[in-house]
Design a protein around this motif. Structure first.
Motif, PDB file in Angstrom:
ATOM      1  N   SER A 203       0.508  -1.132   0.293  1.00 48.68           N
ATOM      2  CA  SER A 203       0.163  -0.344  -0.218  1.00 48.68           C
ATOM      3  C   SER A 203       1.171   1.429  -0.273  1.00 48.68           C
ATOM      4  O   SER A 203       2.122   1.095   0.798  1.00 48.68           O
ATOM      5  N   SER A 204       0.668   2.583  -0.814  1.00 46.65           N
ATOM      6  CA  SER A 204       1.213   3.221  -0.689  1.00 46.65           C
ATOM      7  C   SER A 204       0.254   3.778  -0.242  1.00 46.65           C
ATOM      8  O   SER A 204       0.491   5.759   0.099  1.00 46.65           O
ATOM      9  N   TYR A 205      -0.432   4.292   0.356  1.00 46.17           N
ATOM     10  CA  TYR A 205      -1.682   4.991   0.760  1.00 46.17           C
ATOM     11  C   TYR A 205      -1.186   5.844   1.931  1.00 46.17           C
ATOM     12  O   TYR A 205      -0.579   5.965   2.797  1.00 46.17           O
ATOM     13  N   PRO A 206      -1.217   7.217   2.180  1.00 45.70           N
ATOM     14  CA  PRO A 206      -0.370   7.829   2.869  1.00 45.70           C
ATOM     15  C   PRO A 206      -0.954   7.992   4.694  1.00 45.70           C
ATOM     16  O   PRO A 206      -2.406   8.278   4.802  1.00 45.70           O
ATOM     17  N   PRO A 207       0.076   8.215   5.584  1.00 41.86           N
ATOM     18  CA  PRO A 207      -0.543   7.862   6.880  1.00 41.86           C
ATOM     19  C   PRO A 207      -1.262   9.760   7.125  1.00 41.86           C
ATOM     20  O   PRO A 207      -1.034  10.626   6.177  1.00 41.86           O
ATOM     21  N   ILE A 208      -2.076  10.105   8.084  1.00 40.20           N
ATOM     22  CA  ILE A 208      -2.757  10.870   8.252  1.00 40.20           C
ATOM     23  C   ILE A 208      -1.457  12.333   7.826  1.00 40.20           C
ATOM     24  O   ILE A 208      -1.617  13.352   7.986  1.00 40.20           O
ATOM     25  N   SER A 209      -0.408  12.426   8.540  1.00 48.46           N
ATOM     26  CA  SER A 209       1.228  12.736   8.910  1.00 48.46           C
ATOM     27  C   SER A 209       0.601  13.452   7.129  1.00 48.46           C
ATOM     28  O   SER A 209       1.525  14.757   7.645  1.00 48.46           O
ATOM     29  N   GLU A 210       1.385  12.843   6.266  1.00 48.56           N
ATOM     30  CA  GLU A 210       1.266  13.232   5.326  1.00 48.56           C
ATOM     31  C   GLU A 210       0.369  13.983   4.297  1.00 48.56           C
ATOM     32  O   GLU A 210      -0.326  14.561   3.031  1.00 48.56           O
ATOM     33  N   GLN A 211      -0.702  14.005   4.986  1.00 44.24           N
ATOM     34  CA  GLN A 211      -2.368  14.250   4.169  1.00 44.24           C
ATOM     35  C   GLN A 211      -2.659  15.751   5.270  1.00 44.24           C
ATOM     36  O   GLN A 211      -4.166  16.423   3.829  1.00 44.24           O
ATOM     37  N   LEU A 212      -2.333  15.921   5.703  1.00 41.96           N
ATOM     38  CA  LEU A 212      -2.569  17.033   6.870  1.00 41.96           C
ATOM     39  C   LEU A 212      -1.698  18.533   6.525  1.00 41.96           C
ATOM     40  O   LEU A 212      -0.468  18.071   6.273  1.00 41.96           O
ATOM     41  N   ASP A 213      -2.287  19.826   6.387  1.00 47.67           N
ATOM     42  CA  ASP A 213      -1.531  20.843   6.313  1.00 47.67           C
ATOM     43  C   ASP A 213      -1.281  21.712   7.242  1.00 47.67           C
ATOM     44  O   ASP A 213       0.663  21.449   7.575  1.00 47.67           O
ATOM     45  N   ASP A 214      -1.634  21.940   7.717  1.00 46.23           N
ATOM     46  CA  ASP A 214      -1.337  22.292   9.384  1.00 46.23           C
ATOM     47  C   ASP A 214      -2.045  21.595  10.595  1.00 46.23           C
ATOM     48  O   ASP A 214      -1.687  20.998  12.012  1.00 46.23           O
ATOM     49  N   LEU A 215      -0.201  20.381  10.833  1.00 44.73           N
ATOM     50  CA  LEU A 215      -0.166  19.241  11.081  1.00 44.73           C
ATOM     51  C   LEU A 215       0.140  19.896  12.834  1.00 44.73           C
ATOM     52  O   LEU A 215      -0.677  19.115  13.742  1.00 44.73           O
ATOM     53  N   ASP A 216       1.305  20.471  12.805  1.00 41.62           N
ATOM     54  CA  ASP A 216       1.010  20.809  14.436  1.00 41.62           C
ATOM     55  C   ASP A 216      -0.246  20.672  15.184  1.00 41.62           C
ATOM     56  O   ASP A 216      -0.748  21.271  16.834  1.00 41.62           O
TER      57      ASP A 216
END
Lengths: 429, 429, 429, 429
Positions: free
Chosen positions: C4-17
């Protein structure tokens, strides 16, 4: 001046020792569960507030009252006591009381009218400085027969609703010549005696007289005053389905908002399994209601007099009438329905054969107020004119504090800042 | 004479039609559950008791109040209304109200101080014959700025505790120049608003703000007055283990006798999971209590002002402070414990983000009393001197009767014989 | 094997912090009120029971579940998690979880169907040794798409009724190839989640959605199972007048004997103010009932699916239909009556706009069972064949003990003599 | 074959007519409140299911049981009955029963052991086809002394826990040679008899024995099974502050989550006012607890045998021991504390002097099950092998339906669609 040769109980009983032992046992039981009087008694023992006083009492002479009598005697008073109802006296308790060196008891069960009043006279012959009544017998006798004693009397206290009622009438006529505390009317009494005492003991008396259960029963409570609230909540706490009838709209609404079914008695009559009157009024359950009731219903009264259920009309309707159980009279209707009256429609928590009267703890509160009222009357006699007086709030609060302490319950007190804040709030800035 | 050019809401909003539709929806919801006002409104429509009168109102302009405003208008009055708090106005409701031909609404949310008082002046410029206040703004402004209008004013009604408090202070100083009903103080309000309204809505607000459950929680209720009783009983009804703190011994005893644990706050602080103040006093939960509390406790106020929990001391103790959830501020102690304050210690059933204020039914009762008070003031104006007046018992009873009728609840009335019997009992023979 | 190459949430959100900070706050709140998981987590930290294991989870990714995820990770597992419903994920919580070195979260709110299943595949690509499901998505995908992984899987756990139901069907068909615990069916869940969790949160959700009060309302509870009992008792504890409908005579009798009014829905329909279904069945409130209802009633569901109230029939009857409030849809009848459906007839404690799902403490219990079930499955894998397994009583008891300890509640244990006595009694002599 | 010359009660009493009148009165009272048996009796009268059968019964021969005896006789059976305890027989009821042409009663109060067993033999001499036991006396005597009768016996029914326990032991040994229904173990019995019957009658018995009140008392309930739950809830419903002790963690947690204080007995001992055991186990309240108790506590048992309170240890500790009241024995400790044991630690709702046994309605349910069990055993004798059998669910449900009908309570039934839906749900697709 009065002069009496009526003998105390100790001269009237044969098996005096046995009676005293039995009476003492009964008193021990009561004392064990009367922490307020226990506390007051210790205070009185230390302070001797009644030294030199003579207290006349006409009360139900049974175990609970006996603890009040002793409490007053321990406070330094000479106490003379007799019954306020010829049928409520326990001779053994009377005899046990009479062993106390400062107590003379004239109470004897089942005496005839003449002896009853002789005993009252015998008490009055002690030339009391204070009277303690349960039904106003002493106040009445003194005003009518021995007015010359009034000057020597500092004041009195009255226990019952009826007594207070009659005293107020006397007061309104200007005929009451010394001050009397209306012990009956305190908040403590309403909240605890009426709500908890009447509530619990009425339901337990009915259950133990009938061998029936409350769960799932339609229990119709007539009246939603303090007694009615107590009965309704406690019956609900036994899983009854409570129906309330009322005549005052705000009380009716209060009952409705607590989740009870509220309806007219004419409607409740059709669905009720048990009917319990608590109104203090007359003719609450009447012919038109009897006609609609189901077979096997119970009718009982937790109000005041035996006039809430119209037994005359019921008798009139009945084709037969017999004792269905000890304490239950069945009225059989022409159509075969049986309506069962518990304890003849008299106060069910007193008049049912198994009943023991008000719970001990409730009388402890009531008698605690009595005890401090007598002390107050003597300590601050100047503050009380002839007439009926409400119990001062501080005394009622004092008893609450004693009870809480006896139960080991601590609570907060206002800080200075809080007291000021409340004051500013109450009185404006 | 006053003269105002302050514009009504209809001249202040852009999307007036949409606002009116939304406001009307909100009012429809309220009206659906306000059977008392519905009944009164129908009576007023038929009788037109306010024909020719001008009523000035300063109230929270939201859906529930709006139904009162309409009810008075339907009774024939010209009504001018504005807000009594710049943050409580719903513009859509204000706009919807203003469509009524006899109503002018000046209420707008979030206006500045100047506009707020301009709106009050605009209302006064209608030269009212009656004032209806929630916080005494109208009475104050009229007495201070427009004393020439006082002659034309028949009387007023005041909704809140605070307003009544200030009016009484004014009355004590002889400064109140027309009669005002203290609507806040009726038995109906204490029993229903305080016990049921405050009780239910405080608990639901806390639950829906925190996502927590009541079952098995130690819930410390400070104060056992009407609000405290309501909170305690309802929390108990959700299977909480209720602890009561009190400063008045009879109330403490009452709580104890209902089966609650009673203890000082210093002791309760150690075991409580949730603390709910209902005392009306200040500094009920303070530094010494915070120091003993467990990690994760909730602190909330259902009393009056936000002074029951000493937030200053709490802030002082905290090493950190952050928004734990919407409506919950966590104060972190040096030892890591987190004490969570709900709704900033302000009235939790009003100030929590999810809160909707008092339940509709409760306001129906309160506003029902308002409505008949206005009628009474006009019909029997001779009976009321300048000053604060208690709501006559008959009006309170009338509202109870209307509510019962609306709920389809029937109840009994005294027979002639019963009335006589009670009379003889009350007044002597 | 999956890839799977589906990305984890950390690679999907902009304002991660910012998301992580907010998510962590939410988790902190939950953790504070989840003492069971806190205790289990400390045990797991010390014992590292999951060292070398890979746990795949498909759950509602919000604050409460996140604490379970962390607890499993702290026990030594690599955890991969995704949502079990595209609408229930909180992205901030998902992001906060993903910061943990042993956790990868793929859950993202509002993803389309394809992405939803891609995320499930991404989780499966971690080649789990254990699966934890809420709705059986993982078990199904593995059996259908990645049967080659089954050999490596020790077992699983399933949270919901529906999931368990489907698993049992699969098991009956001999299609379930590894053991799965039916976490949903434990006594702990029935008693606490259903009675207290559903009871309290359903009532609070309705109150906070409608601004209405319970006191004096006729609340019709359909069904007297665990949920129904909870709702009935809690509503009664808010002074509602509760009416119960049932189809099973013993439950009907049980309700009657607890003091509730029991009647058919056709009769209840005429008097109810609020209708709350808890049956798990369909068509409980239908056309013939709608026709009899009063204006302004509330209709809500606390059962399972949105089929208990026949909304189709209601819509059919309605002449108009509009949003009366946020979360309330009014159906207007031809005769003007308005029937108000709360939260579209879906589970009211989850679907109403103000609802927050089950209370934190309830999920703590449920997730506590999950956590020890995973441990049990790994420690005693030999004991569990492929198929659905009830949670062993000891685990359920263990969680009860942890909860009691966390609450500081101590209790007794059997003495040797008592244990023998009970044994002799149970098994005969 | 057995041959008995033991005389029926009619030949043993002198004042037979008076006894019969009194006995009939008692039975009338019971019958009036036993709607289930009334209904069953009418059915039996019409259907005559027992024509030609001979039923042997050994039961407590008092009013409630007598109605069951008559019900079976009305169904066409010849019934022979005797007591199951020489002290529980009411001679007047026995005599009244014996007037029925199909009933022979041998029960007489206070007979010696020999006569007791002679009476059992006399009953057996009727060569029963069915036995109905309360404690297994008939089953035991037949198996031991008259095995030749077994072939003629279709089956039996057993009322009590103890009887069922002994029967199961016999069954385990393969020694039970005909089928017997375990009437004791039905859900109806647990829910109604234990929760409501034991709960209410235990509390009422204690109150009426001691003249004490529940409000504000710390009531320690040992055990939170069905009886414990009943006692706890009903005591709470009388405003007691209930403390629960338990040994099973989930029950302890259940009590905690209902809002009760849960603690070990060692701790409860220090604060309790009343101690009520309901565990069914031994040594629940023991020496170490007595040593910590307050002066004046009450000790009572609502469990099973008189072994829950260790009276031997208490006696050992006591310096004096005396009857404090009728039904209360005071044990005086060296330090003056008095611990009061109610009803000698035996089942308080049966053994206290004022007690009347289980409420009539509760026995109506239990005996209703008995009656239909006898019918079932005869109608479907093929379905029951030798051994102990649970009461079929349908019979338990039938009784629930009869009770509901008798109380005028209607309820719903599943529609065809609903039945299908539930089926699909239960069994998978």
């Amino acid at each position: 001046m009065t002069d009496s040769s009526y003998p105390p109980i100790s001269e009237q009983l044969d098996d005096l020792d046995e009676a005293r032992t039995k009476g003492r046992r009964k008193m021990d039981w009561a004392a064990q569960h009367m922490p307020i009087l226990e506390h007051v008694r210790e205070e009185f023992l230390a302070d001797q507030p009644f030294e030199g006083e003579r207290i006349a009492m006409a009360m139900h002479v049974e175990a609970k009252t006996a603890i009040l009598v002793e409490t007053l005697a321990e406070g330094g008073a000479e106490v003379a006591v007799t019954g306020c109802n010829p049928l409520s006296t326990h001779d053994d308790v009377s005899a046990a009381l009479d062993t106390h060196e400062s107590i003379t008891s004239y109470a004897k069960r089942g005496v005839n009218d003449e002896a009853y009043y002789d005993a009252i006279e015998a008490v009055i012959a002690h030339e009391p400085t204070v009277t303690v009544d349960d039904g106003m017998d002493l106040v009445a006798a003194i005003h009518e027969e021995y007015p010359e004693l009034i000057d020597g009397i500092v004041g009195g206290a009255e226990e019952t609703t009826t007594g207070v009622h009659r005293l107020r009438a006397m007061d309104d006529d200007g005929a009451l010549e010394y001050p009397v505390f209306a012990v009956n009317d305190t908040p403590m009494k309403r909240l605890f005696d009426n709500v908890h005492g009447t509530g619990e003991s009425s339901l337990a008396s009915i259950a133990m007289t009938t061998n029936l259960s409350w769960a799932g029963k339609n229990v119709v409570v007539a009246g939603f005053g303090y007694c009615g609230k107590g009965v309704a909540r406690k019956a609900s706490g036994q899983n009854a389905n409570v129906v309330v009838t009322e005549v005052e709209p705000r009380r009716a609404l209060e009952a409705h908002m607590e989740g009870y079914d509220v309806m007219p008695m004419a409607e409740a009559a059709e669905i009720g399994d048990v009917f319990l009157t608590t109104t203090g009024n007359r003719d609450v359950v009447v012919r038109e209601h009897f006609e609609e009731m189901q077979d096997g219903v119970l009718l009982a009264n937790a109000g005041h007099f035996d006039i809430e259920i119209d037994l005359e009309a019921l008798d009139d309707l009945a084709v037969d009438r017999y004792e269905a159980r000890d304490g239950v009279e069945a009225y059989e209707m022409a159509d075969g329905r049986r309506l069962n009256v518990v304890a003849e429609g008299r106060l069910v928590n007193l008049a049912a054969p198994v009943s023991l009267g008000h719970p001990v703890e409730v009388m402890d509160q009531s008698f605690g107020v009595q005890a401090v009222c007598v002390r107050e009357m003597l300590e601050n006699s100047d503050a009380y004119d002839a007439g009926v007086h409400d119990v001062p709030d501080e005394l009622d609060e004092e008893i609450a504090e004693i009870k809480l302490a006896a139960e080991g319950v601590e609570f907060d007190s206002l800080t200075e800042t809080q007291r000021e804040y409340m004051g500013s709030w109450d009185h404006g800035t």
